[in-house]
Design a protein around this motif. Sequence first.
Motif, PDB file in Angstrom:
ATOM      1  N   GLY A 101      -7.885  -4.323  -2.595  1.00  0.00           N
ATOM      2  CA  GLY A 101      -8.662  -3.099  -2.409  1.00  0.00           C
ATOM      3  C   GLY A 101      -7.901  -2.095  -1.573  1.00  0.00           C
ATOM      4  O   GLY A 101      -7.806  -0.922  -1.918  1.00  0.00           O
ATOM      5  N   GLU A 102      -7.311  -2.590  -0.517  1.00  0.00           N
ATOM      6  CA  GLU A 102      -6.565  -1.699   0.376  1.00  0.00           C
ATOM      7  C   GLU A 102      -5.300  -1.174  -0.310  1.00  0.00           C
ATOM      8  O   GLU A 102      -4.948  -0.009  -0.202  1.00  0.00           O
ATOM      9  N   THR A 161       0.833  -1.208   0.000  1.00  0.00           N
ATOM     10  CA  THR A 161       0.000   0.000   0.000  1.00  0.00           C
ATOM     11  C   THR A 161       0.862   1.250   0.000  1.00  0.00           C
ATOM     12  O   THR A 161       0.669   2.156  -0.814  1.00  0.00           O
ATOM     13  N   PRO A 187      -7.527   9.692   1.661  1.00  0.00           N
ATOM     14  CA  PRO A 187      -7.785   8.589   0.734  1.00  0.00           C
ATOM     15  C   PRO A 187      -9.185   8.649   0.153  1.00  0.00           C
ATOM     16  O   PRO A 187     -10.135   9.037   0.819  1.00  0.00           O
ATOM     17  N   PHE A 224      -6.971   0.617  -4.147  1.00  0.00           N
ATOM     18  CA  PHE A 224      -8.176   1.441  -4.325  1.00  0.00           C
ATOM     19  C   PHE A 224      -8.560   2.262  -3.100  1.00  0.00           C
ATOM     20  O   PHE A 224      -9.679   2.712  -2.974  1.00  0.00           O
ATOM     21  N   GLN A 225      -7.614   2.421  -2.175  1.00  0.00           N
ATOM     22  CA  GLN A 225      -7.894   3.312  -1.033  1.00  0.00           C
ATOM     23  C   GLN A 225      -6.797   4.365  -0.936  1.00  0.00           C
ATOM     24  O   GLN A 225      -6.267   4.638   0.127  1.00  0.00           O
ATOM     25  N   GLN A 226      -6.431   4.914  -2.080  1.00  0.00           N
ATOM     26  CA  GLN A 226      -5.335   5.882  -2.119  1.00  0.00           C
ATOM     27  C   GLN A 226      -5.884   7.290  -2.310  1.00  0.00           C
ATOM     28  O   GLN A 226      -7.060   7.474  -2.638  1.00  0.00           O
ATOM     29  N   TYR A 232      -4.006   8.200  -7.936  1.00  0.00           N
ATOM     30  CA  TYR A 232      -4.742   7.729  -9.118  1.00  0.00           C
ATOM     31  C   TYR A 232      -4.314   8.494 -10.362  1.00  0.00           C
ATOM     32  O   TYR A 232      -4.100   7.919 -11.434  1.00  0.00           O
ATOM     33  N   SER A 265     -12.663  -1.033  -3.663  1.00  0.00           N
ATOM     34  CA  SER A 265     -11.885  -0.888  -2.436  1.00  0.00           C
ATOM     35  C   SER A 265     -12.253  -1.951  -1.409  1.00  0.00           C
ATOM     36  O   SER A 265     -11.578  -2.131  -0.405  1.00  0.00           O
ATOM     37  N   GLU A 266     -13.346  -2.680  -1.666  1.00  0.00           N
ATOM     38  CA  GLU A 266     -13.792  -3.725  -0.740  1.00  0.00           C
ATOM     39  C   GLU A 266     -13.023  -5.025  -0.924  1.00  0.00           C
ATOM     40  O   GLU A 266     -13.041  -5.887  -0.063  1.00  0.00           O
ATOM     41  N   TYR A 310     -11.953   6.211  -1.362  1.00  0.00           N
ATOM     42  CA  TYR A 310     -12.288   4.794  -1.494  1.00  0.00           C
ATOM     43  C   TYR A 310     -13.096   4.601  -2.763  1.00  0.00           C
ATOM     44  O   TYR A 310     -14.192   5.149  -2.890  1.00  0.00           O
ATOM     45  N   ILE A 311     -12.526   3.857  -3.702  1.00  0.00           N
ATOM     46  CA  ILE A 311     -13.253   3.579  -4.941  1.00  0.00           C
ATOM     47  C   ILE A 311     -14.371   2.595  -4.594  1.00  0.00           C
ATOM     48  O   ILE A 311     -14.095   1.545  -4.011  1.00  0.00           O
TER      49      ILE A 311
END
Lengths: 522, 310
Positions: B142-143, B16, B129, B146-148, B153, B136-137, B131-132
């Motif tokens: 996801g972590e 991450t 961050p 997709f939690q940036q 991005y 992000s799930e 969360y997409i």
Amino acid sequence: MTESRILPSGQTRIDSLEMRGITKRFPGVLANSKVDFDVKAGEVHALLGENGAGKSTLMKILYGLYHPDEGEVLIDGKPVSIDSPNDSIKLGIGMIHQHFMLVQTLTVAENVALGLPSSRGPLTDLDRVSKRILELADIYGLKIDPSAYIWQLSVGQQQRVEIIKALYRGAALLILDEPTAVLTPQEVKEFFIIMNQMVRDGHAIIFISHKLHEVVEISHRVSVLRDGHLMGTRPTSEITKQDLANWMVGREVGFAPDRGVVERGEVRLELENVTCGTDRGTPGLRGVSLEIAGGEILGVAGVSGNGQRELAETITGLRKVTGGKVLLEGQDVTNLPPAELTERNLSYIPEERMKDGMIKDFSVAENMVLREHQKTPYSRYGFLDLGAIARHSDALIAKFHVKTPSRETHAKNLSGGNIQKIVIARELFRNPRVLIAAQPTRGLDIGATEYVRQQIIEQRKAGVAVMLISEDLDEILALSDRIAVLYEGRVMDIVPRDQATPEKLGLLMAGVAQDLSCEPAK
Amino acid sequence: MIADFFTITVLVGILTSGIRLATPYLFAAIGETFSQRSGVLNLGVEGQMLLGAFAAFYVSYITGNLWLAVLVAIVVGALMGLIMAFVSVNLQAQQGISGIGFYLFGLGASDLLFQKLVGTVKIANSFSPVYIPVLSEIPGLGEIIFQQNVLVYVAFALVPVAWFVLNRTTLGLKIHAAGENPAAADSLGVSIAGVRYFTIILGGILSALAGASLSIAQSNVFQQGMTSGIGFIAVALVYFGGWRPWGVLGGALLFSMVNALQLWIQVKGVGIPSDIAVMMPYVLTILVLVASVSRVRGPSALTKPFEREN
């Protein structure tokens, strides 16, 4: 020529183009002085002149790369203004430069598309471009693969890309700047066929050259420039080569130097199966064997980039020999450093005189002693003896007719011919046993060329073993006793002088083996 | 002990932060790719980053408006690029030397402005961050991805965009030609100056964004010299990546992952002295550069100012 004003490419013809009273000054030089020049549809007008006569300047003005200080350009009688290549391209003028203007790492289609608006807006439309390239190639008989990278193509093919590039942009008038300089005799023939067809189709062609026989062969009219002045314009049929040469130089010129009769001596330089790499790490020489005797000139012919540079550099100790042997007067000198070879009286006139032949920010005198400055009498106990150097260089300046304001002048301020005279003076005064001369007259004007060739012949008379590497076939044929042809790092064949013809050498230069050419045609 | 260190949690943590840390490398190196492809070596990236970092931080600190901060950083980067372009294209400066000048200018100017305008360590607003949804799930992935924050991005999206521009557009063709054979492009009416101005200014903007990603996304403070060599590593990454955006991405990830690893090593204290850990990315730079020497040939006209010959 009255039937159609539309060219096969779809472009409208340029019936006439006229340059009137063109004057261009560069700091300290009058490059063009009130030059009038014109060309019509359906003709090849040759522009002839020595280096620095102002041919390229005149054409760069026409192409919009330079702006004239005075004068005007008229197309079909109407004045036009050409401020950049964009303008000239729009007017239907195309230029094929002596050094190809191609991006090696792009494909043919990408090179053609470069700088043009695309039918897909910001995105490239290479498929469409390729299709059009193939159409043009078909119309003009220029076979080419649009998806090939330029670096994969031969020089002749690259030239075709240049022509297609110009036609693609709608060129009705083509400026060809020394187009044959890089071609083999066969490629020149093919090229002339293409030129003739284009002219028949209604294109106008300006052909820049200093090769007289080509001018006589291909052009309808010829104009000669000397020192920026137009010497005159004549129909080619009304003038001889000798007249043209005299016009160019302003005095009588001897074409074939007198070689005299010289006895062939002992073998002085011998190469046994020598191999080496190129700068890019690819094979440079792939097993070259040859020998040169005292009193002999061995000409080395070939299309540029077939191992000439590597050959000169392996012999002179500048490039590592990876296999085989170099023998100097019977002794193995393979991979000896240049200083050691200097001791053994090997002299070298390098191909790039400004880069490898001298230090341009050094004075004439310093350049004269570059090779032996560390020896007496030029230096003692590590200190230069400036008096001795001055006396020595003054003597050489006089002996070799170097035109320089003084011995303290920086080499870079001299003309190409005089720079080459410095190199020659330095290399020849010490009575070498072996001389390697690489492209010794390239870029020199007729006068300087004559001088350099005479010096090489003098060396032969003095019993020196001479290797003359040249891309100028006329020069090779005029001077050599035997001629070796290099192709892809190999010696295709070594042909004695009396059996050498341009056609035969041309085939060898193109990599066609001798026994093939002897086969009867089927 | 090593086995204890590499738990799933730690691994996800490293990956991450690795992705996050790749952001400034990507911005800066993609920008540098553009300018080098057009034939200009911009060694001033680090200086441009520092000024971008300060500008973004300062605007965020004063106004609290992060998008305004990004915008100002872009303007500052563009201005730096403009000056750089003038120096390399019009004045035809030695690019290696002028680049160092730009670095020193950025280093000094950002610090001076910080001292004058802020003075002590202050905390500014920073990107949090995003969360997409759905993605992000995903466990782990996801972590990691997709939690940036939003700049992460953007930086990753730049890679395919840069590839597309360089390889599929007429502009890309001009950039390539300007870097390989400017005389040829010039003879076809391509403005070499125009192309190079564009790429250098774009490089300046992306460098400034690289800086901003440090000061208002990865952290929320500005410190003197906070770029700690990322700009220079970015230049190296362009060579490593063979002047191609995807290659640059690979290099950027390699470095950021090593960086993330050494951070975790420091935090966890695995028995490797922290001094050694901190050295890792830099040692890697040297190794990578040695390994990538002459692997791919760069643009032929790189560092050569263009002038029509006489």
